[in-house]
Design an enzyme around this catalytic site. Structure first.
Site, mmCIF file in Angstrom:
data_model
loop_
_atom_site.group_PDB
_atom_site.id
_atom_site.type_symbol
_atom_site.label_atom_id
_atom_site.label_comp_id
_atom_site.label_asym_id
_atom_site.label_seq_id
_atom_site.Cartn_x
_atom_site.Cartn_y
_atom_site.Cartn_z
ATOM 1 N N ASN A 1 7.220 -0.236 1.868
ATOM 2 C CA ASN A 1 6.773 0.734 0.862
ATOM 3 C C ASN A 1 6.539 2.093 1.494
ATOM 4 O O ASN A 1 6.181 3.032 0.801
ATOM 5 C CB ASN A 1 5.470 0.260 0.214
ATOM 6 C CG ASN A 1 4.287 0.561 1.106
ATOM 7 O OD1 ASN A 1 4.412 1.225 2.122
ATOM 8 N ND2 ASN A 1 3.137 0.101 0.728
ATOM 9 N N ARG B 1 11.786 6.015 -7.621
ATOM 10 C CA ARG B 1 11.880 4.943 -6.639
ATOM 11 C C ARG B 1 10.870 3.838 -6.920
ATOM 12 O O ARG B 1 11.132 2.653 -6.708
ATOM 13 C CB ARG B 1 11.662 5.513 -5.237
ATOM 14 C CG ARG B 1 11.932 4.498 -4.167
ATOM 15 C CD ARG B 1 12.134 5.143 -2.808
ATOM 16 N NE ARG B 1 12.710 4.179 -1.890
ATOM 17 C CZ ARG B 1 12.172 3.887 -0.714
ATOM 18 N NH1 ARG B 1 11.068 4.478 -0.323
ATOM 19 N NH2 ARG B 1 12.746 3.002 0.061
ATOM 20 N N HIS C 1 19.741 8.667 -5.332
ATOM 21 C CA HIS C 1 19.550 9.382 -4.066
ATOM 22 C C HIS C 1 20.006 10.839 -4.141
ATOM 23 O O HIS C 1 20.115 11.500 -3.119
ATOM 24 C CB HIS C 1 20.262 8.635 -2.928
ATOM 25 C CG HIS C 1 19.611 7.319 -2.599
ATOM 26 N ND1 HIS C 1 20.156 6.403 -1.737
ATOM 27 C CD2 HIS C 1 18.444 6.775 -3.022
ATOM 28 C CE1 HIS C 1 19.354 5.346 -1.645
ATOM 29 N NE2 HIS C 1 18.307 5.544 -2.429
ATOM 30 N N HIS D 1 11.616 -0.192 -7.200
ATOM 31 C CA HIS D 1 10.931 -1.218 -6.410
ATOM 32 C C HIS D 1 10.141 -2.171 -7.299
ATOM 33 O O HIS D 1 10.105 -3.372 -7.055
ATOM 34 C CB HIS D 1 10.008 -0.569 -5.378
ATOM 35 C CG HIS D 1 10.753 0.000 -4.201
ATOM 36 N ND1 HIS D 1 10.232 0.073 -2.945
ATOM 37 C CD2 HIS D 1 11.991 0.519 -4.111
ATOM 38 C CE1 HIS D 1 11.118 0.612 -2.107
ATOM 39 N NE2 HIS D 1 12.187 0.900 -2.807
HETATM 40 C C1 HEM Z 1 21.540 0.674 -3.279
HETATM 41 C C2 HEM Z 1 20.600 0.277 -2.457
HETATM 42 C C3 HEM Z 1 19.477 1.162 -2.031
HETATM 43 C C4 HEM Z 1 19.038 1.327 -0.765
HETATM 44 C C5 HEM Z 1 19.575 0.621 0.474
HETATM 45 C C6 HEM Z 1 17.969 2.284 -0.802
HETATM 46 C C7 HEM Z 1 17.261 2.706 0.314
HETATM 47 C C8 HEM Z 1 16.433 3.789 0.337
HETATM 48 C C9 HEM Z 1 15.815 4.324 1.508
HETATM 49 C C10 HEM Z 1 15.940 3.728 2.922
HETATM 50 C C11 HEM Z 1 15.121 5.424 1.154
HETATM 51 C C12 HEM Z 1 14.337 6.363 2.054
HETATM 52 C C13 HEM Z 1 12.987 5.876 2.280
HETATM 53 C C14 HEM Z 1 12.271 6.769 3.268
HETATM 54 O O1 HEM Z 1 12.521 6.698 4.437
HETATM 55 O O2 HEM Z 1 11.455 7.563 2.826
HETATM 56 C C15 HEM Z 1 15.300 5.594 -0.267
HETATM 57 C C16 HEM Z 1 14.743 6.608 -1.007
HETATM 58 C C17 HEM Z 1 14.844 6.692 -2.378
HETATM 59 N N1 HEM Z 1 15.451 5.784 -3.209
HETATM 60 FE FE1 HEM Z 1 16.662 4.282 -2.642
HETATM 61 N N2 HEM Z 1 17.777 2.692 -2.082
HETATM 62 C C18 HEM Z 1 18.665 2.030 -2.877
HETATM 63 C C19 HEM Z 1 18.765 2.122 -4.245
HETATM 64 C C20 HEM Z 1 17.955 2.917 -5.031
HETATM 65 C C21 HEM Z 1 17.876 2.855 -6.468
HETATM 66 C C22 HEM Z 1 18.648 1.864 -7.335
HETATM 67 C C23 HEM Z 1 16.997 3.810 -6.852
HETATM 68 C C24 HEM Z 1 16.529 4.167 -8.235
HETATM 69 C C25 HEM Z 1 17.160 3.879 -9.347
HETATM 70 C C26 HEM Z 1 16.546 4.485 -5.651
HETATM 71 C C27 HEM Z 1 15.715 5.574 -5.626
HETATM 72 C C28 HEM Z 1 15.304 6.224 -4.485
HETATM 73 C C29 HEM Z 1 14.617 7.493 -4.492
HETATM 74 C C30 HEM Z 1 14.325 8.352 -5.713
HETATM 75 C C31 HEM Z 1 14.302 7.786 -3.176
HETATM 76 C C32 HEM Z 1 13.527 9.006 -2.659
HETATM 77 C C33 HEM Z 1 12.079 8.672 -2.607
HETATM 78 C C34 HEM Z 1 11.178 9.866 -2.309
HETATM 79 O O3 HEM Z 1 11.649 10.956 -2.024
HETATM 80 O O4 HEM Z 1 9.944 9.685 -2.414
HETATM 81 N N3 HEM Z 1 17.117 3.894 -4.568
HETATM 82 N N4 HEM Z 1 16.087 4.579 -0.737
HETATM 83 C C1 NAG Z 2 1.667 4.489 -0.949
HETATM 84 C C2 NAG Z 2 1.202 3.309 -0.205
HETATM 85 O O1 NAG Z 2 0.573 2.425 -0.749
HETATM 86 N N1 NAG Z 2 1.522 3.230 1.076
HETATM 87 C C3 NAG Z 2 1.151 2.133 1.923
HETATM 88 C C4 NAG Z 2 2.365 1.444 2.453
HETATM 89 O O2 NAG Z 2 2.084 0.459 3.400
HETATM 90 C C5 NAG Z 2 1.378 0.913 4.532
HETATM 91 C C6 NAG Z 2 1.168 -0.266 5.452
HETATM 92 O O3 NAG Z 2 2.368 -0.851 5.765
HETATM 93 C C7 NAG Z 2 0.055 1.538 4.080
HETATM 94 O O4 NAG Z 2 -0.632 2.056 5.211
HETATM 95 C C8 NAG Z 2 0.311 2.644 3.080
HETATM 96 O O5 NAG Z 2 -0.887 3.178 2.593
#
Ligand code: HEM
Ligand code: NAG
Ligand code: NAG
Ligand code: NAG
Ligand code: NAG
Ligand code: NAG
Length: 335
Positions: free
Chosen positions: A98, A66, A200, A70
């Site tokens: 973030n 992720r 995802h 970003h």
């Molecule tokens: C298509 C549009 C996308 C949307 C709207 C989106 C949105 C999100 C959201 C809302 C989360 C959850 C964040 C949270 O609440 O912790 C997430 C997690 C994640 N996204 Fe996406 N994402 C998108 C595309 C992508 C792409 C292109 C990648 C990588 C190539 C990606 C990789 C990930 C990964 C690996 C997580 C899990 C993060 C974790 O477990 O630490 N996403 N995404």
């Molecule tokens: C991993 C990281 O840097 N997280 C930061 C994301 O942003 C919040 C504030 O919006 C920080 O408190 C976190 O440390």
């Protein structure tokens, strides 16, 4: 006559050669084996560091993947997401979006950079942006996904601002057109977007990101009809109303630790966690790819590799660009 034609042909040729080979022209292209002469073992060094980090914690995998997305989506793949602001919360990573960027993604890059810098000749020769790119390829392949050659030669950016994050990330409530136009701004097409969404298949999401879909307080005052009923029940029990907002659930309810095409099979059964996931199946324009990749993993992997390669080219700084350098500490600009 003939010799005049020949002469003008020659000068056109010379002109083209100058354009192609001049190192001063900003957009020197990325290429595999970019570090072959300065740090030939860089890829295996990064891979070992990533392996060690994965053994310590699984979050390394989704966290790094992720982070790469970003980084590239905001101001290009230049590691600007890595910058730690000095107290005033003004860097990219300080933006509320973030929130879920797991610290382990950042830590993976820091650890891999330390390992690279220890190798003879490599110190401060490899950019953090390239280390993140390699580490991302490694977390994908080490969790069961495809392995692929990465293009290298990115420089690290010199700017990182929280305000640049606004509007630079897709929202989980996006529909197909919004998703497609977002990826278009990065130079990626709809097919790339559908393939990359399969990221995802690993990782977690906080309940707040999809709560409106599973409870009747959503815009439509009902549970999202695109969701599978038993999946709704499961999500409601994992995310009861009023639950601690830090609670997170697996995004792939079947195999969240494995990078696989089950993501698409889940969509076929109404088990896409976000609107932006499920829409890929409900919208007739994207459904053919979902169906194809749900049944053909090799085709999915090819499309994913293409998408990742294109994502890795977004607004890169290369060659002698004055907009980039090689950072000594990935979390801080060189002084
Ligand atoms: C298509 C549009 C996308 C949307 C709207 C989106 C949105 C999100 C959201 C809302 C989360 C959850 C964040 C949270 O609440 O912790 C997430 C997690 C994640 N996204 Fe996406 N994402 C998108 C595309 C992508 C792409 C292109 C990648 C990588 C190539 C990606 C990789 C990930 C990964 C690996 C997580 C899990 C993060 C974790 O477990 O630490 N996403 N995404
Ligand atoms: C991993 C990281 O840097 N997280 C930061 C994301 O942003 C919040 C504030 O919006 C920080 O408190 C976190 O440390
Ligand atoms: C706050 O952030 C800005 C960048 O937007 C930077 O120029 C400034 O030096 C920072 N101030 C402090 C006290 O760190
Ligand atoms: C981002 O946008 C929101 C709402 O539009 C605004 O409140 C916030 O101050 C902006 N953040 C930055 C860092 O510009
Ligand atoms: C909304 O859901 C709550 C709890 O699940 C329920 O008690 C309430 O009757 C529902 N309201 C409507 C309008 O469906
Ligand atoms: C809902 O999920 C269950 C269990 O995964 C599955 O058997 C069923 O077919 C799904 N229903 C729909 C409508 O897709």
């Amino acid at each position: 006559m003939g010799s005049q034609v020949l002469r003008s042909l020659l000068s056109i040729c010379l002109f083209l050669c100058l354009i192609i080979f001049s190192p001063n022209l900003a957009s020197a292209a990325l290429r595999p084996n970019y570090y072959a002469n300065v740090c030939p073992d860089v890829e295996s060094i990064v891979r070992e560091a990533v392996k060690t980090k994965i053994h310590q914690t699984f979050t390394t995998i989704p966290g790094t993947l992720r982070l790469f997305f970003h980084d590239c989506a905001i101001q290009g793949c230049d590691s600007s997401i890595m910058i730690q602001s000095k107290g005033n919360n003004t860097a990219e990573k300080d933006h509320p979006d973030n929130l879920s960027l797991a610290g382990d993604g950042f830590d993976t890059v820091i650890k891999a950079k330390a390992a690279v810098d220890k190798a003879p000749g490599c110190k401060n020769k490899v950019s953090c942006a390239d280390i993140l790119t390699m580490a991302t390829r490694d977390v994908v392949s080490l969790s069961g996904g495809p392995s692929y050659r990465v293009e290298l030669g990115r420089l690290d950016g010199l700017i990182s601002t929280s305000s640049s994050v606004n509007g630079s990330l897709p929202k989980p409530t996006f529909n197909l057109d919004q998703l497609t136009s977002f990826f278009n701004t990065l130079g990626l097409n709809r097919k790339d977007m559908i393939a990359l969404s399969a990221a995802h298949t690993v990782g977690f999401s906080h309940c707040s990101r999809f709560a409106a879909r599973i409870y009747n307080f959503s815009r439509h005052n009902k549970v999202d009809p695109a969701l599978n009923k038993s999946y709704v029940a499961e999500l409601q029990s994992l995310c009861p109303i009023g639950v601690d907002s830090r609670i997170a659930v697996n995004m792939d309810p079947i195999s969240h630790k494995k990078f696989d095409n089950i993501y698409y099979k889940n969509l076929q059964q109404g088990m896409g966690l976000f609107t932006s996931d499920q829409i890929l199946y409900t919208d007739f324009r994207s459904r053919p790819f979902v169906n194809l990749w749900a049944s053909n993993n090799a085709a999915f992997e090819r499309a994913f590799i293409t998408g990742m390669t294109k994502l890795g080219r977004v607004r890169v700084k290369t060659g002698r660009s004055r907009y980039g350098n090689i950072r000594q500490d990935c979390a801080a600009f060189n002084s």
